[in-house]
Design a protein around this motif. Structure first.
Motif, short mmCIF file in Angstrom:
data_model
loop_
_atom_site.label_atom_id
_atom_site.label_comp_id
_atom_site.label_asym_id
_atom_site.label_seq_id
_atom_site.Cartn_x
_atom_site.Cartn_y
_atom_site.Cartn_z
N TYR A 263 2.83 -5.73 3.17
CA TYR A 263 2.27 -6.65 4.15
C TYR A 263 2.65 -8.09 3.85
CZ TYR A 263 -0.48 -2.78 5.90
OH TYR A 263 -0.85 -1.59 6.44
N ASP A 264 2.85 -8.86 4.90
CA ASP A 264 3.10 -10.30 4.81
C ASP A 264 1.82 -10.98 4.35
OD1 ASP A 264 3.21 -13.10 5.61
OD2 ASP A 264 4.97 -12.57 6.80
N ASN A 265 1.92 -11.87 3.38
CA ASN A 265 0.74 -12.57 2.85
C ASN A 265 0.05 -13.44 3.90
OD1 ASN A 265 1.05 -11.49 0.29
ND2 ASN A 265 2.29 -13.21 -0.44
N LYS A 266 0.82 -13.96 4.85
CA LYS A 266 0.26 -14.87 5.85
C LYS A 266 -0.21 -14.15 7.11
CE LYS A 266 3.26 -18.49 4.17
NZ LYS A 266 4.43 -19.29 4.40
N MET B 136 0.84 -1.15 0.00
CA MET B 136 0.00 0.00 0.00
C MET B 136 0.91 1.24 0.00
SD MET B 136 -2.99 1.03 2.71
CE MET B 136 -3.35 -0.67 2.94
N ILE B 137 0.66 2.17 -0.94
CA ILE B 137 1.47 3.38 -1.07
C ILE B 137 0.63 4.61 -0.71
CG2 ILE B 137 2.65 4.91 -2.70
CD1 ILE B 137 3.52 2.50 -4.26
N MET C 204 11.84 -0.22 7.94
CA MET C 204 11.66 -0.97 9.17
C MET C 204 11.01 -2.31 8.84
SD MET C 204 9.72 0.38 12.60
CE MET C 204 8.33 0.87 11.62
N ASN C 205 11.51 -3.39 9.46
CA ASN C 205 10.88 -4.70 9.24
C ASN C 205 10.30 -5.21 10.55
OD1 ASN C 205 12.89 -6.00 10.71
ND2 ASN C 205 13.67 -7.19 9.02
N PRO C 206 9.45 -6.24 10.50
CA PRO C 206 8.80 -6.73 11.72
C PRO C 206 9.74 -7.39 12.73
CG PRO C 206 8.04 -7.97 9.79
CD PRO C 206 8.94 -6.89 9.30
N LYS C 207 10.95 -7.71 12.34
CA LYS C 207 11.90 -8.35 13.25
C LYS C 207 12.65 -7.35 14.14
CE LYS C 207 11.72 -12.65 11.61
NZ LYS C 207 11.34 -13.79 12.37
N THR D 235 -1.19 -10.19 8.26
CA THR D 235 -1.30 -8.76 7.92
C THR D 235 -0.83 -7.84 9.04
OG1 THR D 235 -3.63 -8.76 8.61
CG2 THR D 235 -3.17 -9.10 6.26
N ASN D 236 -0.55 -8.41 10.23
CA ASN D 236 0.03 -7.60 11.31
C ASN D 236 1.53 -7.40 11.13
OD1 ASN D 236 -2.41 -7.24 12.66
ND2 ASN D 236 -2.17 -9.17 13.78
N LYS D 237 2.13 -8.15 10.21
CA LYS D 237 3.56 -8.03 9.93
C LYS D 237 3.73 -7.32 8.59
CE LYS D 237 5.19 -12.00 12.48
NZ LYS D 237 5.99 -13.21 12.44
N TYR D 238 4.59 -6.31 8.57
CA TYR D 238 4.82 -5.57 7.34
C TYR D 238 6.19 -4.92 7.37
CZ TYR D 238 3.42 -1.66 10.31
OH TYR D 238 3.33 -0.74 11.33
#
Length: 126
Positions: free
Chosen positions: A25-28, A1-2, A58-61, A30-33
């Motif tokens: 967003y992560d396909n599996k 999403m832009i 920024m990544n979810p890790k 949606t809380n991870k992006y």
């Protein structure tokens, strides 16, 4: 999403002269992006991106990357530059690691693999 205030479409490229905020967003889950923001972006055929100005990724890790210019090859899922880049990582143990790459980086677009060029940094010692 832009999200971008101005998008200019041309025959072979798209320009975001006032920058953008991008969420991948992560396909599996949606809380991870992955989040990317920058002041200026040029996209060639939505495959190759030239990104400049106050770049934050920024990544979810817990990895946070900051630099002034980066190139993103979506076909190969890689980002790279030859500029000063700062990477901060906050671990599950609340340790903070800060690395500085004075001659740039090469990384996967999700920052799971990162190669720093001419590095220095701050690491927690126990």
């Amino acid at each position: 999403m832009i999200y971008s205030p101005v998008i200019k479409e041309y025959a072979s490229y798209t320009l975001f002269p006032n920058g953008f905020n991008l969420f991948i967003y992560d396909n599996k889950n949606t809380n991870k992006y992955i989040y990317l923001s920058a002041d200026w972006v040029k996209s060639i055929n939505k495959i190759f991106y030239h990104i400049k100005g106050d770049i934050k990724i920024m990544n979810p890790k817990g990895f946070f990357l900051k630099t002034e210019e980066i190139f993103w090859d979506r076909k190969d899922k890689r980002i790279f530059n030859k500029k000063y880049t700062k990477i901060t990582f906050h671990s599950d143990k609340k340790d903070k690691i800060i690395l500085y790459a004075t001659n740039g980086i090469e990384a996967t677009e999700d920052l799971k693999e990162i190669r720093l060029k001419n590095i220095s940094g701050t690491l927690p010692v126990k």
